[in-house]
Enzyme design. Structure first.
Site, mmCIF file in Angstrom:
data_model
loop_
_atom_site.group_PDB
_atom_site.id
_atom_site.type_symbol
_atom_site.label_atom_id
_atom_site.label_comp_id
_atom_site.label_asym_id
_atom_site.label_seq_id
_atom_site.Cartn_x
_atom_site.Cartn_y
_atom_site.Cartn_z
ATOM 1 N N GLY A 150 0.834 -1.204 0.000
ATOM 2 C CA GLY A 150 0.000 0.000 0.000
ATOM 3 C C GLY A 150 0.862 1.244 0.000
ATOM 4 O O GLY A 150 1.947 1.273 -0.590
ATOM 5 N N GLU B 200 5.503 -3.356 1.096
ATOM 6 C CA GLU B 200 5.848 -2.944 -0.264
ATOM 7 C C GLU B 200 5.092 -1.657 -0.508
ATOM 8 O O GLU B 200 3.865 -1.633 -0.417
ATOM 9 C CB GLU B 200 5.419 -4.077 -1.202
ATOM 10 C CG GLU B 200 6.079 -4.019 -2.540
ATOM 11 C CD GLU B 200 5.046 -3.862 -3.597
ATOM 12 O OE1 GLU B 200 4.420 -4.837 -3.990
ATOM 13 O OE2 GLU B 200 4.855 -2.697 -4.024
ATOM 14 N N CYS C 242 2.437 -1.337 -8.912
ATOM 15 C CA CYS C 242 3.636 -0.886 -8.190
ATOM 16 C C CYS C 242 4.838 -0.815 -9.111
ATOM 17 O O CYS C 242 5.816 -0.145 -8.807
ATOM 18 C CB CYS C 242 3.908 -1.806 -7.007
ATOM 19 S SG CYS C 242 3.371 -3.477 -7.294
HETATM 20 P P1 NAP Z 1 -3.142 2.538 2.081
HETATM 21 O O1 NAP Z 1 -3.851 3.781 2.367
HETATM 22 O O2 NAP Z 1 -1.750 2.421 2.553
HETATM 23 O O3 NAP Z 1 -4.013 1.345 2.715
HETATM 24 C C1 NAP Z 1 -3.577 -0.006 2.664
HETATM 25 C C2 NAP Z 1 -4.065 -0.745 3.899
HETATM 26 O O4 NAP Z 1 -3.372 -0.257 5.040
HETATM 27 C C3 NAP Z 1 -5.536 -0.523 4.181
HETATM 28 O O5 NAP Z 1 -6.064 -1.709 4.732
HETATM 29 C C4 NAP Z 1 -5.535 0.582 5.213
HETATM 30 O O6 NAP Z 1 -6.665 0.540 6.047
HETATM 31 C C5 NAP Z 1 -4.277 0.263 5.986
HETATM 32 N N1 NAP Z 1 -3.672 1.459 6.577
HETATM 33 C C6 NAP Z 1 -3.472 2.667 5.995
HETATM 34 N N2 NAP Z 1 -2.871 3.516 6.851
HETATM 35 C C7 NAP Z 1 -2.690 2.824 7.994
HETATM 36 C C8 NAP Z 1 -2.139 3.157 9.265
HETATM 37 N N3 NAP Z 1 -1.657 4.368 9.534
HETATM 38 N N4 NAP Z 1 -2.121 2.203 10.210
HETATM 39 C C9 NAP Z 1 -2.611 0.972 9.968
HETATM 40 N N5 NAP Z 1 -3.144 0.603 8.792
HETATM 41 C C10 NAP Z 1 -3.190 1.518 7.822
HETATM 42 O O7 NAP Z 1 -3.128 2.202 0.543
HETATM 43 P P2 NAP Z 1 -4.305 2.170 -0.533
HETATM 44 O O8 NAP Z 1 -5.620 2.441 0.111
HETATM 45 O O9 NAP Z 1 -4.203 0.900 -1.226
HETATM 46 O O10 NAP Z 1 -3.947 3.294 -1.547
HETATM 47 C C11 NAP Z 1 -3.603 4.593 -1.174
HETATM 48 C C12 NAP Z 1 -2.301 4.965 -1.876
HETATM 49 O O11 NAP Z 1 -1.317 3.950 -1.644
HETATM 50 C C13 NAP Z 1 -2.360 5.043 -3.380
HETATM 51 O O12 NAP Z 1 -2.853 6.263 -3.821
HETATM 52 C C14 NAP Z 1 -0.922 4.820 -3.760
HETATM 53 O O13 NAP Z 1 -0.215 6.016 -3.654
HETATM 54 C C15 NAP Z 1 -0.408 3.864 -2.734
HETATM 55 N N6 NAP Z 1 -0.345 2.458 -3.203
HETATM 56 C C16 NAP Z 1 0.842 2.008 -3.658
HETATM 57 C C17 NAP Z 1 0.931 0.704 -4.094
HETATM 58 C C18 NAP Z 1 2.227 0.168 -4.591
HETATM 59 O O14 NAP Z 1 2.283 -1.006 -4.854
HETATM 60 N N7 NAP Z 1 3.247 0.951 -4.731
HETATM 61 C C19 NAP Z 1 -0.167 -0.141 -4.079
HETATM 62 C C20 NAP Z 1 -1.377 0.355 -3.600
HETATM 63 C C21 NAP Z 1 -1.431 1.653 -3.152
HETATM 64 P P3 NAP Z 1 -8.066 1.239 5.678
HETATM 65 O O15 NAP Z 1 -8.972 0.116 5.421
HETATM 66 O O16 NAP Z 1 -8.423 2.019 6.895
HETATM 67 O O17 NAP Z 1 -7.853 2.114 4.497
#
Ligand code: NAP
Length: 525
Positions: free
Chosen positions: A241, A265, A302
């Site tokens: 994420g 990752e 990613c």
């Molecule tokens: P995310 O916001 O990091 O969320 C991923 C998971 O982690 C979700 O289950 C989220 O819970 C949890 N989470 C987020 N912040 C947390 C914290 N502070 N403490 C504990 N758990 C936490 O990622 P996303 O929703 O998939 O996408 C948001 C952004 O992530 C994208 O815009 C992109 O920039 C990046 N991303 C990057 C990749 C990559 O492979 N490079 C892949 C996906 C996303 P919730 O259910 O509460 O949201």
């Protein structure tokens, strides 16, 4: 199957009591039923307690029993049929063909790990027999095997609702290692998560394993996710994420009384180096291949090529022109969530409003609510080298071209890069020297180095490395894709002078498990 909107804690289906989670169809903006509720601390603790109890039994399953269980998970996922694809399409906006391919990859991954488990090489059995007569000191009998770490918390990824979610690569590799898994479902695709979670639950039951081998929790990351990682029974974490989410979990894991590893990752911009001869010989073809890779899955990979580096001149200008015209024709594809779409728009605005960056092209405005309008921007190496924010990942179909004065400036750009999942060289024979200069720099930056290909499309196999230095991942020594991912959830134990009856079976004399072992430094079948 009627979705029930419940967490799965061992055999129990539990309706949470915390805030509501509801999937939104990103193509229409319409909310999807059912409503899920976040789990409480007590539910997190119950899942951890069951996982801890199950660990004692699960970690000692035979290779055959564990492999058959992984195959059963794959069979159960396939048995869900089209309902899984339909639900995933509604929750993610991803097209059918992509999701059918992803389901194939998910089940293929589980079956690959089954074959890895059966082969047993991951046990890394080593025997150094006793040398009682050795001078000046005798050597004791020393034997080593790998054991699983314990219960693992897995965070489902938004961009791979099947292959990196409930029964995706992190779960498959942790289960293969012998670790019970508790998944924190991604809130963007709860229905898909429930369907797959129930399939895993059925496989646990059919395989007659203890219920705590698998649990699935819904809830916010900041509550359920953090509580899970802080629970003393959790021994490792798999995450895909954002950088902010991954680093928050790393901090929690490090500040526990017993710190644990987090395999996160996070973010990568996957530089592509257009070396001069290749650019001159086939610039138009490179532009076409680049834009196809950039647009794949609306850029939500990613390994999306977010940075292109070349020497300034007529050839690079022609590349930008050709890539720009392909970008202008790119249809706007629906993004995974409203949040990811708005983060993408902010990232593009950040680039567009930077006085040192020039817009080369924007794609078509999409017809759906949260469509990705592709983008291509250009800057100079000097500006890139002085503006750290130009290295920030823009998650979606946008890329930045860096104009360098010469090949040595390309090396300076490479040296300045943060850690990456991939680095790509587009090269012809005459570029070999330039490539040789770049390679030692890129080895220190990336987990996978490609020649004349595109970084999107990650093969699930034995030699794959889907990893890299921070911020690509939190631990550059590992991979999250491919069979080597199992090693993240194992640790070595050495048994010194233990009697045969006390030694784990695979380490006993006569090699009762028939697994390849390293005996006194030599491979023994
Ligand atoms: P995310 O916001 O990091 O969320 C991923 C998971 O982690 C979700 O289950 C989220 O819970 C949890 N989470 C987020 N912040 C947390 C914290 N502070 N403490 C504990 N758990 C936490 O990622 P996303 O929703 O998939 O996408 C948001 C952004 O992530 C994208 O815009 C992109 O920039 C990046 N991303 C990057 C990749 C990559 O492979 N490079 C892949 C996906 C996303 P919730 O259910 O509460 O949201």
């Amino acid at each position: 199957m009627t979705l029930q909107g419940t967490s799965l804690i061992g055999w129990a289906t539990v309706t949470g009591s915390r805030g509501e989670i509801r999937a939104i169809n990103p193509a229409t903006g319409a909310p999807l039923d059912p409503v899920y509720h976040g789990g409480s601390e007590a539910e997190v603790a119950r899942a951890c307690e069951l996982a801890e109890t199950a660990f004692g039994v699960y970690r000692e399953t035979t290779l055959e029993a564990r492999a058959a269980f992984l195959e059963s998970v794959a069979d159960e996922i396939e048995a869900i049929g089209d309902e899984l694809i339909e639900r995933a399409m509604a929750e993610t906006g991803l097209p059918r063909a992509r999701l059918e391919g992803e389901r194939g990859r998910t089940c293929g991954q589980l079956r690959l790990f089954a074959s890895v488990v059966r082969a047993g090489e991951w046990l890394d059995l080593r025997l150094d027999p006793a040398l009682p007569e050795r001078q000046p000191l005798p050597r004791a009998d020393l034997r080593q095997r790998h054991i699983p770490l314990g219960p693992v918390a897995v965070f489902g990824a938004s961009n791979f609702p099947l292959a990196f979610s409930v029964a995706g690569g992190d779960t498959a590799s942790a289960l293969a290692a012998g670790c019970p898994v508790i998944v924190k479902a991604h809130s963007a695709h709860p229905g898909t998560s429930e369907l797959v979670g129930r399939a895993v639950q059925r496989a646990v039951e059919k395989s007659r394993l203890p219920e705590g081998v698998f649990s699935l929790l819904f809830g916010s990351g900041r509550e359920v996710g953090q509580a899970l990682v802080a629970d003393p029974r959790i021994q490792a974490v798999g995450f895909t994420g954002s950088r902010a989410g991954g680093t928050a979990l790393m901090r929690t894991a490090q500040s526990r009384p017993q710190p644990i590893p987090v395999y996160a990752e996070m973010s990568s911009i996957n530089p592509v180096f257009l070396l001069p001869e290749a650019l001159q010989a086939r610039g138009a073809q490179l532009a076409e291949g680049f834009v196809a890779s950039l647009n794949m899955g609306a850029g939500q990979f990613c390994t999306n090529p977010g940075l292109v580096i070349g020497v300034k001149g007529a050839e690079l200008a022609a590349f930008v022109e050709a890539a720009g015209s392909a970008v202008k024709q790119s249809a706007g594809q629906t993004m995974l969530t409203p949040g990811i779409h708005s983060a993408y728009e902010q990232g593009v605005d950040r680039l567009a409003s930077n006085g040192k960056v020039r817009e080369a092209a924007r794609g078509q405005v999409g017809e759906t609510a949260h469509a990705c309008q592709a983008g291509l921007f250009v800057t100079t190496a000097q500006d890139f080298l002085t503006e750290a924010e130009l290295q920030e990942e823009v998650f979606g179909a946008t890329s930045l071209v860096i104009e360098c004065a010469d090949v040595s400036e390309m090396q300076r750009v490479a040296a300045q890069l943060e850690g990456q999942l991939t680095a790509t060289l587009q090269m012809d024979d005459g570029d070999l020297d330039a490539a040789k200069q770049l390679l030692p720099i890129l080895e220190r930056k990336a987990g996978r180095i490609l020649a004349n290909g595109w970084p999107t499309g990650v093969e699930v196999c034995h030699a794959m490395v889907h990893g890299g230095p921070f911020p690509a991942t939190s631990d550059a020594r590992t991979t999250s894709v491919g069979s080597a991912a199992i090693f993240r959830f194992l640790r070595p134990v050495c048994y010194q002078a233990l009697p045969q009856g006390l030694l784990p079976e695979p380490l006993r004399d006569g090699n009762p498990w028939g697994v390849t072992r390293l005996v006194d430094g030599k491979r023994e079948a």
